[in-house]
Design a protein around this motif. Sequence first.
Motif, PDB file in Angstrom:
ATOM      1  N   VAL A  16     107.763  73.733  67.546  1.00 58.76           N
ATOM      2  CA  VAL A  16     108.178  74.697  68.573  1.00 58.76           C
ATOM      3  C   VAL A  16     109.639  75.074  68.349  1.00 58.76           C
ATOM      4  N   GLU A  17     110.065  76.171  68.933  1.00 56.65           N
ATOM      5  CA  GLU A  17     111.402  76.699  68.670  1.00 56.65           C
ATOM      6  C   GLU A  17     112.502  75.846  69.275  1.00 56.65           C
ATOM      7  N   ASP A  18     112.245  75.171  70.392  1.00 55.77           N
ATOM      8  CA  ASP A  18     113.313  74.422  71.051  1.00 55.77           C
ATOM      9  C   ASP A  18     113.455  72.996  70.522  1.00 55.77           C
ATOM     10  N   ASP A  19     112.828  72.682  69.365  1.00 58.43           N
ATOM     11  CA  ASP A  19     112.999  71.360  68.763  1.00 58.43           C
ATOM     12  C   ASP A  19     114.429  71.202  68.264  1.00 58.43           C
ATOM     13  N   SER A  20     114.953  69.996  68.426  1.00 56.69           N
ATOM     14  CA  SER A  20     116.277  69.717  67.868  1.00 56.69           C
ATOM     15  C   SER A  20     116.179  69.580  66.354  1.00 56.69           C
ATOM     16  N   ASP A  21     117.335  69.625  65.696  1.00 53.64           N
ATOM     17  CA  ASP A  21     117.339  69.526  64.240  1.00 53.64           C
ATOM     18  C   ASP A  21     116.779  68.186  63.769  1.00 53.64           C
ATOM     19  N   ILE A  22     117.135  67.133  64.485  1.00 51.12           N
ATOM     20  CA  ILE A  22     116.646  65.809  64.096  1.00 51.12           C
ATOM     21  C   ILE A  22     115.132  65.719  64.268  1.00 51.12           C
ATOM     22  N   LEU A  23     114.599  66.222  65.390  1.00 51.22           N
ATOM     23  CA  LEU A  23     113.159  66.185  65.623  1.00 51.22           C
ATOM     24  C   LEU A  23     112.413  67.044  64.609  1.00 51.22           C
ATOM     25  N   HIS A  24     113.011  68.215  64.291  1.00 55.74           N
ATOM     26  CA  HIS A  24     112.380  69.083  63.308  1.00 55.74           C
ATOM     27  C   HIS A  24     112.325  68.405  61.931  1.00 55.74           C
ATOM     28  N   ALA A  25     113.433  67.759  61.544  1.00 55.27           N
ATOM     29  CA  ALA A  25     113.471  67.047  60.263  1.00 55.27           C
ATOM     30  C   ALA A  25     112.488  65.881  60.253  1.00 55.27           C
ATOM     31  N   LEU A  26     112.319  65.209  61.384  1.00 49.47           N
ATOM     32  CA  LEU A  26     111.368  64.117  61.469  1.00 49.47           C
ATOM     33  C   LEU A  26     109.936  64.612  61.275  1.00 49.47           C
ATOM     34  N   LYS A  27     109.613  65.760  61.883  1.00 49.75           N
ATOM     35  CA  LYS A  27     108.271  66.313  61.723  1.00 49.75           C
ATOM     36  C   LYS A  27     108.019  66.733  60.271  1.00 49.75           C
ATOM     37  N   ILE A  28     109.050  67.312  59.637  1.00 51.62           N
ATOM     38  CA  ILE A  28     108.917  67.703  58.229  1.00 51.62           C
ATOM     39  C   ILE A  28     108.686  66.459  57.364  1.00 51.62           C
ATOM     40  N   ALA A  29     109.387  65.370  57.678  1.00 54.95           N
ATOM     41  CA  ALA A  29     109.210  64.134  56.913  1.00 54.95           C
ATOM     42  C   ALA A  29     107.788  63.601  57.064  1.00 54.95           C
ATOM     43  N   VAL A  30     107.219  63.678  58.274  1.00 48.45           N
ATOM     44  CA  VAL A  30     105.852  63.229  58.501  1.00 48.45           C
ATOM     45  C   VAL A  30     104.877  64.068  57.679  1.00 48.45           C
ATOM     46  N   VAL A  31     105.106  65.371  57.622  1.00 48.43           N
ATOM     47  CA  VAL A  31     104.242  66.240  56.818  1.00 48.43           C
ATOM     48  C   VAL A  31     104.356  65.893  55.334  1.00 48.43           C
ATOM     49  N   ASP A  32     105.579  65.607  54.855  1.00 46.46           N
ATOM     50  CA  ASP A  32     105.757  65.213  53.448  1.00 46.46           C
ATOM     51  C   ASP A  32     105.010  63.904  53.148  1.00 46.46           C
ATOM     52  N   ILE A  33     105.067  62.957  54.093  1.00 51.99           N
ATOM     53  CA  ILE A  33     104.326  61.698  53.906  1.00 51.99           C
ATOM     54  C   ILE A  33     102.824  61.973  53.834  1.00 51.99           C
ATOM     55  N   TYR A  34     102.356  62.884  54.669  1.00 49.26           N
ATOM     56  CA  TYR A  34     100.936  63.239  54.644  1.00 49.26           C
ATOM     57  C   TYR A  34     100.543  63.844  53.298  1.00 49.26           C
ATOM     58  N   HIS A  35     101.419  64.727  52.760  1.00 52.88           N
ATOM     59  CA  HIS A  35     101.133  65.325  51.451  1.00 52.88           C
ATOM     60  C   HIS A  35     101.071  64.260  50.362  1.00 52.88           C
TER      61      HIS A  35
END
Length: 443
Positions: free
Chosen positions: A191-210
């Motif tokens: 979502v747009e109102d995610d903080s930078d840290i939360l956004h980076a955490l979600k990206i890291a989870v997606v990378d782990i999934y890949h």
Amino acid sequence: SRFNFDFPGDPFDKPPCRGCSSYLTEPYVKCAECGPPPFLLCLQCFTRGFEYKKHQSDHTYEIMTSDFPVLDPNWTAQEEMSLLEAVMDCGFGNWQDVANQMCTKSKEECEKHYMKHFINNPLFASTLLNLKQAEEAQHHETAIPFHSTEDPPRPTFDSLLSRDMAGYMPARADFEFDNYAEWDLRDIDFVEDDSDILHALKIAVVDIYHSRLKERQRRKKIIRDHGLINLRKFQILERRYPKEVQELYETMRRFARILGPVEHDKFIESHALEFELRREIKRLQEYRAAGITNFCSARTYDHLKKSRDEERLKRTMLSEVLQYIQDSSACQQWLSRQADIHLQTAPVFQLFLSHSTGRRSAPPLNLTGLPGTEKLNEKEKELCQMVRLVPGAYLEYKAALVNECNKQGGLRLAQARALIKIDVNKTRKIYDFLIREGYITKA
């Protein structure tokens, strides 16, 4: 399929099969990578995977047959050659004799076809030339690549065999492995109102999934390429090798993913061949040390050596009996152990047992006239006589143990005793006999 222009002269003169030297009958197989001269195999040698010098069993190949039309849709290439040969044998104009020799066409059909395509056709020479040029142009395109295909077994869902095969699902040609990787993504929402840290955490989870997806595909590819889906067949193939090669097979299994399936199998086969060659060299060196120079003498030497070893074993056994004869319990234990080693010496041990225990052992069972005796081989008859077990009961026990072994992939003595509700000593002897003869395997 294509027409065969490789052999000048008589079209029926083909070289023999390179594997078995038998006369080649259509259809047969030609290697597309070896030659000249052409490397031809009959279907039996091709299915065995025959290899010779540079020819490998995984080379591309062509199926050689004359079962296709050339000049007329109703005439195959084989019939065209049969017609020409019949005309040469019987003479032009003797169409009844030509038809009798061909057996597949009538007199009128032979005459009409020969006059139309071989006498009154001015383009006949150019037609054959165009066929040859087209055949040479399609030489590489018609080669069939070699693919090792095998349909794995189809166990019922959630059965023991299905779990051993990594949860293989035959309808989907897939199997279970890390099937819960997607659970980590089910609650992620960008979502747009995610903080930078939360956004980076979600990206890291997606990378782990890949990365987990890549690992899943890598492991599935290894299992498919090496045929590890069919675990039972893999174990049967492994037991073909001698014990020393089996140990190497077990040690080198972890490196199979690096070599690839074909290279790994060739590596193991080469070591198995080396083991056989070393054993044969050792045997020949033993013959030479004994002064033997021909194989006829070697057979006599082997027979006499076997007899000497048996006599030496008997003397050793008797000396051990004399050492333990003072201790009745130790003697009883030793005799029981030796009786399990070789059933043929059982009458001797029964004699010692009768003297040591003070009671006479039961004589062997007479199988004459008992139902099911004709279904037993000589070793099974000997077992039933010594164990005093009727053939019908033995066949039932054998079928039950073999079926359970096939289901479980192996069988323990405790499982055999749970299936057969008879004397535990008889069960052990039946179990050991089936293991020794290769009917079942230990778990």
